[in-house]
Design a protein around this motif. Structure first.
Motif, PDB file in Angstrom:
ATOM      1  N   ALA A 105       7.894   1.127   0.875  1.00 58.11           N
ATOM      2  CA  ALA A 105       7.061   1.636  -0.214  1.00 58.11           C
ATOM      3  C   ALA A 105       7.709   1.255  -1.539  1.00 58.11           C
ATOM      4  O   ALA A 105       8.926   1.191  -1.653  1.00 58.11           O
ATOM      5  N   TYR A 106       6.858   1.002  -2.523  1.00 56.55           N
ATOM      6  CA  TYR A 106       7.370   0.714  -3.851  1.00 56.55           C
ATOM      7  C   TYR A 106       6.376   1.209  -4.896  1.00 56.55           C
ATOM      8  O   TYR A 106       5.238   1.568  -4.576  1.00 56.55           O
ATOM      9  N   GLU A 107       6.841   1.263  -6.136  1.00 57.39           N
ATOM     10  CA  GLU A 107       6.048   1.779  -7.244  1.00 57.39           C
ATOM     11  C   GLU A 107       5.640   0.615  -8.137  1.00 57.39           C
ATOM     12  O   GLU A 107       6.452  -0.265  -8.411  1.00 57.39           O
ATOM     13  N   GLN A 108       4.392   0.637  -8.604  1.00 57.14           N
ATOM     14  CA  GLN A 108       3.903  -0.442  -9.462  1.00 57.14           C
ATOM     15  C   GLN A 108       3.322   0.189 -10.729  1.00 57.14           C
ATOM     16  O   GLN A 108       2.135   0.466 -10.801  1.00 57.14           O
ATOM     17  N   HIS A 109       4.202   0.451 -11.695  1.00 61.77           N
ATOM     18  CA  HIS A 109       3.772   0.986 -12.985  1.00 61.77           C
ATOM     19  C   HIS A 109       4.040  -0.020 -14.098  1.00 61.77           C
ATOM     20  O   HIS A 109       4.293   0.367 -15.233  1.00 61.77           O
ATOM     21  N   VAL A 110       4.002  -1.296 -13.756  1.00 65.48           N
ATOM     22  CA  VAL A 110       4.218  -2.343 -14.755  1.00 65.48           C
ATOM     23  C   VAL A 110       2.999  -2.394 -15.666  1.00 65.48           C
ATOM     24  O   VAL A 110       1.872  -2.570 -15.206  1.00 65.48           O
ATOM     25  N   ARG A 111       3.231  -2.229 -16.953  1.00 59.73           N
ATOM     26  CA  ARG A 111       2.137  -2.291 -17.913  1.00 59.73           C
ATOM     27  C   ARG A 111       1.839  -3.750 -18.253  1.00 59.73           C
ATOM     28  O   ARG A 111       2.729  -4.585 -18.310  1.00 59.73           O
ATOM     29  N   GLN A 167      -1.981  -0.285 -11.354  1.00 57.26           N
ATOM     30  CA  GLN A 167      -0.820   0.571 -11.173  1.00 57.26           C
ATOM     31  C   GLN A 167      -1.000   1.491  -9.971  1.00 57.26           C
ATOM     32  O   GLN A 167      -2.124   1.847  -9.603  1.00 57.26           O
ATOM     33  N   ALA A 168       0.132   1.853  -9.370  1.00 56.03           N
ATOM     34  CA  ALA A 168       0.114   2.747  -8.203  1.00 56.03           C
ATOM     35  C   ALA A 168       1.466   3.426  -8.080  1.00 56.03           C
ATOM     36  O   ALA A 168       2.502   2.795  -8.277  1.00 56.03           O
ATOM     37  N   ASP A 169       1.445   4.717  -7.750  1.00 56.16           N
ATOM     38  CA  ASP A 169       2.688   5.465  -7.538  1.00 56.16           C
ATOM     39  C   ASP A 169       3.403   4.984  -6.281  1.00 56.16           C
ATOM     40  O   ASP A 169       4.625   4.906  -6.248  1.00 56.16           O
ATOM     41  N   ASP A 170       2.651   4.721  -5.251  1.00 60.35           N
ATOM     42  CA  ASP A 170       3.204   4.298  -3.966  1.00 60.35           C
ATOM     43  C   ASP A 170       2.330   3.202  -3.378  1.00 60.35           C
ATOM     44  O   ASP A 170       1.171   3.451  -3.061  1.00 60.35           O
ATOM     45  N   ILE A 171       2.881   2.006  -3.240  1.00 59.27           N
ATOM     46  CA  ILE A 171       2.205   0.963  -2.473  1.00 59.27           C
ATOM     47  C   ILE A 171       2.936   0.914  -1.138  1.00 59.27           C
ATOM     48  O   ILE A 171       4.143   0.663  -1.083  1.00 59.27           O
ATOM     49  N   ARG A 172       2.218   1.205  -0.084  1.00 60.23           N
ATOM     50  CA  ARG A 172       2.793   1.298   1.260  1.00 60.23           C
ATOM     51  C   ARG A 172       2.253   0.189   2.149  1.00 60.23           C
ATOM     52  O   ARG A 172       1.348  -0.542   1.763  1.00 60.23           O
ATOM     53  N   ILE A 173       2.790   0.102   3.345  1.00 62.50           N
ATOM     54  CA  ILE A 173       2.366  -0.898   4.322  1.00 62.50           C
ATOM     55  C   ILE A 173       0.840  -0.840   4.472  1.00 62.50           C
ATOM     56  O   ILE A 173       0.260   0.234   4.620  1.00 62.50           O
ATOM     57  N   ALA A 188       7.369  -4.861  -9.519  1.00 61.14           N
ATOM     58  CA  ALA A 188       7.535  -3.442  -9.207  1.00 61.14           C
ATOM     59  C   ALA A 188       8.318  -2.760 -10.316  1.00 61.14           C
ATOM     60  O   ALA A 188       9.204  -3.360 -10.922  1.00 61.14           O
ATOM     61  N   SER A 189       7.975  -1.509 -10.567  1.00 59.40           N
ATOM     62  CA  SER A 189       8.779  -0.721 -11.500  1.00 59.40           C
ATOM     63  C   SER A 189       9.907  -0.025 -10.754  1.00 59.40           C
ATOM     64  O   SER A 189      10.883   0.408 -11.362  1.00 59.40           O
ATOM     65  N   GLY A 190       9.796   0.052  -9.429  1.00 61.09           N
ATOM     66  CA  GLY A 190      10.848   0.632  -8.607  1.00 61.09           C
ATOM     67  C   GLY A 190      10.528   0.459  -7.140  1.00 61.09           C
ATOM     68  O   GLY A 190       9.369   0.264  -6.772  1.00 61.09           O
ATOM     69  N   PHE A 191      11.562   0.511  -6.304  1.00 64.72           N
ATOM     70  CA  PHE A 191      11.340   0.543  -4.858  1.00 64.72           C
ATOM     71  C   PHE A 191      12.045   1.763  -4.306  1.00 64.72           C
ATOM     72  O   PHE A 191      12.935   2.345  -4.944  1.00 64.72           O
ATOM     73  N   TYR A 192      11.634   2.163  -3.102  1.00 57.97           N
ATOM     74  CA  TYR A 192      12.135   3.402  -2.515  1.00 57.97           C
ATOM     75  C   TYR A 192      12.943   3.141  -1.252  1.00 57.97           C
ATOM     76  O   TYR A 192      12.622   2.245  -0.462  1.00 57.97           O
ATOM     77  N   GLU A 193      13.972   3.945  -1.081  1.00 60.65           N
ATOM     78  CA  GLU A 193      14.697   4.036   0.182  1.00 60.65           C
ATOM     79  C   GLU A 193      14.768   5.517   0.542  1.00 60.65           C
ATOM     80  O   GLU A 193      14.713   6.384  -0.338  1.00 60.65           O
ATOM     81  N   PHE A 194      14.911   5.783   1.831  1.00 55.66           N
ATOM     82  CA  PHE A 194      14.906   7.153   2.323  1.00 55.66           C
ATOM     83  C   PHE A 194      16.180   7.418   3.114  1.00 55.66           C
ATOM     84  O   PHE A 194      16.642   6.555   3.849  1.00 55.66           O
TER      85      PHE A 194
END
Length: 197
Positions: free
Chosen positions: A4-10, A36-42, A95-101
């Motif tokens: 999952a990653y975040e896409q808030h690139v303006r 834009q999206a808070d969470d882009i997932r598989i 991406a504006s960020g990526f996530y790890e858990f």
């Protein structure tokens, strides 16, 4: 691994970055090509940057290659070590960020990684044309973890510094030089959701 990653690139940030890097974008593209999206997932749709002629265009694609067989799962991360991508369709995932858990039980603790000193990052990826009823798709390349990610996971996606974006798309630098973790302090992590026992 990163699923999952975040896409808030303006759009204005994207255009400014591309201009600073002297990378041309098609004149018909607009902020609608960078949703834009808070969470882009598989299996979600997301924008990727790909070379077309001397320009870099944004194209909407499915996050993950389709399974290779009836028992396989979607391919959202692709190991980069020991492979040659000269004949592959290369892309960048803005991406504006990526996530790890972290954690063994659900809900796991969610950590967001962002690139220091830049308004957004680009993750090295591969893309494929549409196949049957599966749309055009992309996957993220992975490598061994750098010092910023190692405390959280034993692998990481390949984050490219902006001055290497065109080098990946056009392979103007050795792949081994591009597809490696960034130096310590390049990524900052923040906990965005604490897991509960």
């Amino acid at each position: 691994m990163c699923n999952a990653y975040e896409q808030h690139v303006r759009w204005v940030e994207y255009c400014q970055m591309m201009q600073a890097l002297e990378l041309e974008i098609p004149t018909q593209q607009t902020e609608l090509d960078l949703p834009q999206a808070d969470d882009i997932r598989i299996n979600d749709m997301g924008p990727v940057m790909r070379a077309t002629g001397n320009m870099i265009e944004l194209a909407q694609m499915n996050f993950s290659f389709p399974p290779s067989g009836p028992r396989g799962g979607p391919v959202f991360n692709f190991r980069s070590e020991g492979r040659d991508f000269t004949d592959s369709k290369r892309c960048l995932i803005p991406a504006s960020g990526f996530y790890e858990f972290t954690g063994k039980k659900y809900p796991k603790t969610k950590h967001r990684f962002s690139l220091v000193g830049a308004p957004f990052m680009a993750i090295a990826g591969l893309w494929r044309e549409a196949q049957g009823n599966h749309p055009a798709s992309f996957t993220m390349l992975t490598t061994s973890p750098g010092p910023d990610v190692a405390p959280y996971h034993d692998r990481q996606v390949v984050v490219l510094q902006p001055d290497n974006w065109a080098a990946w798309l056009r392979l103007t630098k050795p792949q081994a030089e591009l597809l490696r973790p960034l130096p310590e302090g390049s990524l900052v992590a923040e906990t965005v959701r604490q897991g509960v026992d």
